[in-house]
Write a protein that holds these residues in place. Sequence first.
Motif, PDB file in Angstrom:
ATOM      1  N   PHE A 155       0.838  -1.205   0.000  1.00 40.22           N
ATOM      2  CA  PHE A 155       0.000   0.000   0.000  1.00 40.22           C
ATOM      3  C   PHE A 155       0.873   1.255   0.000  1.00 40.22           C
ATOM      4  O   PHE A 155       0.639   2.182  -0.780  1.00 40.22           O
ATOM      5  N   TYR A 159       0.778   3.772  -3.056  1.00 42.83           N
ATOM      6  CA  TYR A 159       0.214   5.093  -2.784  1.00 42.83           C
ATOM      7  C   TYR A 159       1.168   6.200  -3.192  1.00 42.83           C
ATOM      8  O   TYR A 159       0.744   7.212  -3.749  1.00 42.83           O
ATOM      9  N   HIS A 214     -14.633   4.137   1.434  1.00 38.71           N
ATOM     10  CA  HIS A 214     -13.856   5.276   1.906  1.00 38.71           C
ATOM     11  C   HIS A 214     -12.425   4.888   2.231  1.00 38.71           C
ATOM     12  O   HIS A 214     -11.557   5.734   2.285  1.00 38.71           O
ATOM     13  N   SER A 215     -12.193   3.606   2.521  1.00 35.88           N
ATOM     14  CA  SER A 215     -10.864   3.206   2.977  1.00 35.88           C
ATOM     15  C   SER A 215     -10.278   2.165   2.038  1.00 35.88           C
ATOM     16  O   SER A 215     -10.990   1.480   1.291  1.00 35.88           O
ATOM     17  N   PHE A 216      -8.960   2.065   2.090  1.00 35.69           N
ATOM     18  CA  PHE A 216      -8.275   1.073   1.278  1.00 35.69           C
ATOM     19  C   PHE A 216      -8.637  -0.332   1.753  1.00 35.69           C
ATOM     20  O   PHE A 216      -8.835  -1.245   0.960  1.00 35.69           O
ATOM     21  N   THR A 219     -12.015  -1.271   0.530  1.00 34.45           N
ATOM     22  CA  THR A 219     -11.959  -1.497  -0.917  1.00 34.45           C
ATOM     23  C   THR A 219     -11.359  -2.872  -1.205  1.00 34.45           C
ATOM     24  O   THR A 219     -11.839  -3.597  -2.087  1.00 34.45           O
TER      25      THR A 219
ATOM     26  N   ALA B  89      -3.167  14.764  -2.240  1.00 33.40           N
ATOM     27  CA  ALA B  89      -2.637  13.648  -1.469  1.00 33.40           C
ATOM     28  C   ALA B  89      -3.390  12.364  -1.801  1.00 33.40           C
ATOM     29  O   ALA B  89      -3.055  11.296  -1.321  1.00 33.40           O
ATOM     30  N   ALA B  90      -4.442  12.464  -2.628  1.00 32.77           N
ATOM     31  CA  ALA B  90      -5.234  11.286  -2.955  1.00 32.77           C
ATOM     32  C   ALA B  90      -4.552  10.487  -4.056  1.00 32.77           C
ATOM     33  O   ALA B  90      -3.715  10.995  -4.794  1.00 32.77           O
ATOM     34  N   PRO B  94      -9.494   4.767  -2.973  1.00 34.35           N
ATOM     35  CA  PRO B  94      -9.754   5.537  -1.754  1.00 34.35           C
ATOM     36  C   PRO B  94      -8.921   5.034  -0.582  1.00 34.35           C
ATOM     37  O   PRO B  94      -8.680   3.837  -0.456  1.00 34.35           O
ATOM     38  N   ALA B  95      -8.491   5.949   0.264  1.00 29.50           N
ATOM     39  CA  ALA B  95      -7.789   5.578   1.488  1.00 29.50           C
ATOM     40  C   ALA B  95      -8.098   6.633   2.529  1.00 29.50           C
ATOM     41  O   ALA B  95      -8.267   7.809   2.203  1.00 29.50           O
ATOM     42  N   THR B  96      -8.172   6.240   3.790  1.00 33.75           N
ATOM     43  CA  THR B  96      -8.473   7.192   4.846  1.00 33.75           C
ATOM     44  C   THR B  96      -7.205   7.923   5.262  1.00 33.75           C
ATOM     45  O   THR B  96      -6.094   7.476   5.000  1.00 33.75           O
ATOM     46  N   PRO B 139     -12.009   9.728   3.862  1.00 35.31           N
ATOM     47  CA  PRO B 139     -11.139   9.498   2.709  1.00 35.31           C
ATOM     48  C   PRO B 139     -10.341  10.765   2.381  1.00 35.31           C
ATOM     49  O   PRO B 139     -10.893  11.870   2.446  1.00 35.31           O
ATOM     50  N   VAL B 140      -9.075  10.581   2.054  1.00 33.36           N
ATOM     51  CA  VAL B 140      -8.188  11.721   1.809  1.00 33.36           C
ATOM     52  C   VAL B 140      -8.743  12.633   0.712  1.00 33.36           C
ATOM     53  O   VAL B 140      -8.659  13.854   0.794  1.00 33.36           O
TER      54      VAL B 140
END
Lengths: 270, 243
Positions: A155, A159, A214-216, A219, B89-90, B94-96, B139-140
Amino acid sequence: MSLEILEFDFMIRALIAGALVGMAAPAVGIYIVQRRLSLMGDGIGHVAFAGVAAGLLLGISPILLALAFAMAGAITIEVLRSRQRTESDIALALVFYGGIAGGVLLLGLGDVSTINLNSYLFGSVLTVSVADLWVVSAVAAFVVLVCFVLRKHLFAIAYDEEVARVSGLPVRGLNILVAVLAALAIGATAKVVGILLVASMLILPVAAVQQLTHSFRATTYASIGLGIVASIGGLVVAFYADLFPSATIVLLSILAFVATSLISRTKLIG
Amino acid sequence: MTDRPAVLEMDRVSVFLGHQQVLWDVDFLLYRGEFAVLLGANASGKTTLVKTLLGLIPAAAGQAYLFGEPVERFKHWAKIGYVPQRVTAASGVPATVEEVVTSGRAARVGLLSRYGASDREAVARTLELVDLVEVKASPVASLSGGQQQRVLIARALSAEPDVLVLDEPVASVDLPHQESFAETIEVLLSKGTSILMVAHSLGAVQRLVERAVVLERGRVAHDGAPVDLKLEHAHHSDFGQSA
């Protein structure tokens, strides 16, 4: 609804194989989507085609040779990409066309029936043998396990590759690992949906669920869930409606994408 | 100027991007515990200098050192925190906020191990420091530009680095948060963190800056006290407009 579908051994094998690749493909596919390299899956799939052709020509298991070729292609793409970062699309194109041209060339050398070839181009999940099932199971288990264990590092790299490098992560090695995992997933998936559609299994479930998550973490799990549901659902629908299984699986995934798009849109408006 | 050891160093470095030379014979030092700012117009080579220092871009001539070691052989990357210049930063999936900030610690845990209590505590402290606790589960991509930049800063800080390298960290940070950014810098300096910040202009951190290096077309035009900054940068006062 009767369980007529489970009265056939070939159908049970198809359902197991479908569920396994439905799970493994998005597990690694999420890192491909994250890095915006969705076309990489297609590139690897095209090289797998050359492997299938070599297998048919030499009389060796096409699925094993597809796996070997796909891995070699994946490593090539990754190395080309990291050397000339600005021209990664050219790197992909080279591997794409090299794979198809190589495959066609190999096929021309032998006397391969088009029926056999078609089954790899468009998938033939109903002809999955017990031996195939062992290969698919081993590959799926390996891919899912490695993706799960290394998820923190994969990740971080997917990212932000630059920051990951400065933080001291072995970025090049792990990128090659992801490419190899993608190749394994693609090689195993080729039997189920065919080489022309193989990358869809890595990409579509992730693309569909990420419109709602909303989160990886969410997902990851939701895309694996959707991968399994689309595979099994597609096989069941195809069985009862007498449709082509691979196309049904992929179209179901696209339908899921359309559905999540609509839901996310109404949420935004509402 | 000081007898403190250098943590970042460049010795007559020249860099080419493609066929174009971007840096000419650049000498640069950041001393331990120091807060230095790298200033310059767009395309003056600031980001290239930073990336060369961190080993992301190779030098055609000269040598970059981290903690006295040639950057190619440097191993103690946990000491370095890097905040890159990003429009957002996204990323693709999606990631928080919490996930991204935690990812800053990935290199600190072994490939086969999990995040432990110390990782979670460090992340919690960092989120507190940059004022992102309330949005940690968001989410960022849903955050404002300024909040997203704080996510990038927090990701670097979560690894508790000795040296922090920031590339235009406040480009889209609004004024109240520029003041709180300055407070964050102050906290870090009090803990002994060495900081190199690339900026278009100084803004709220001006009072903390010990030294300013000004790049002009890839050459060092000024290296010393940040006294003449106003003169040198009168035409770059468009805070928040920089790319």
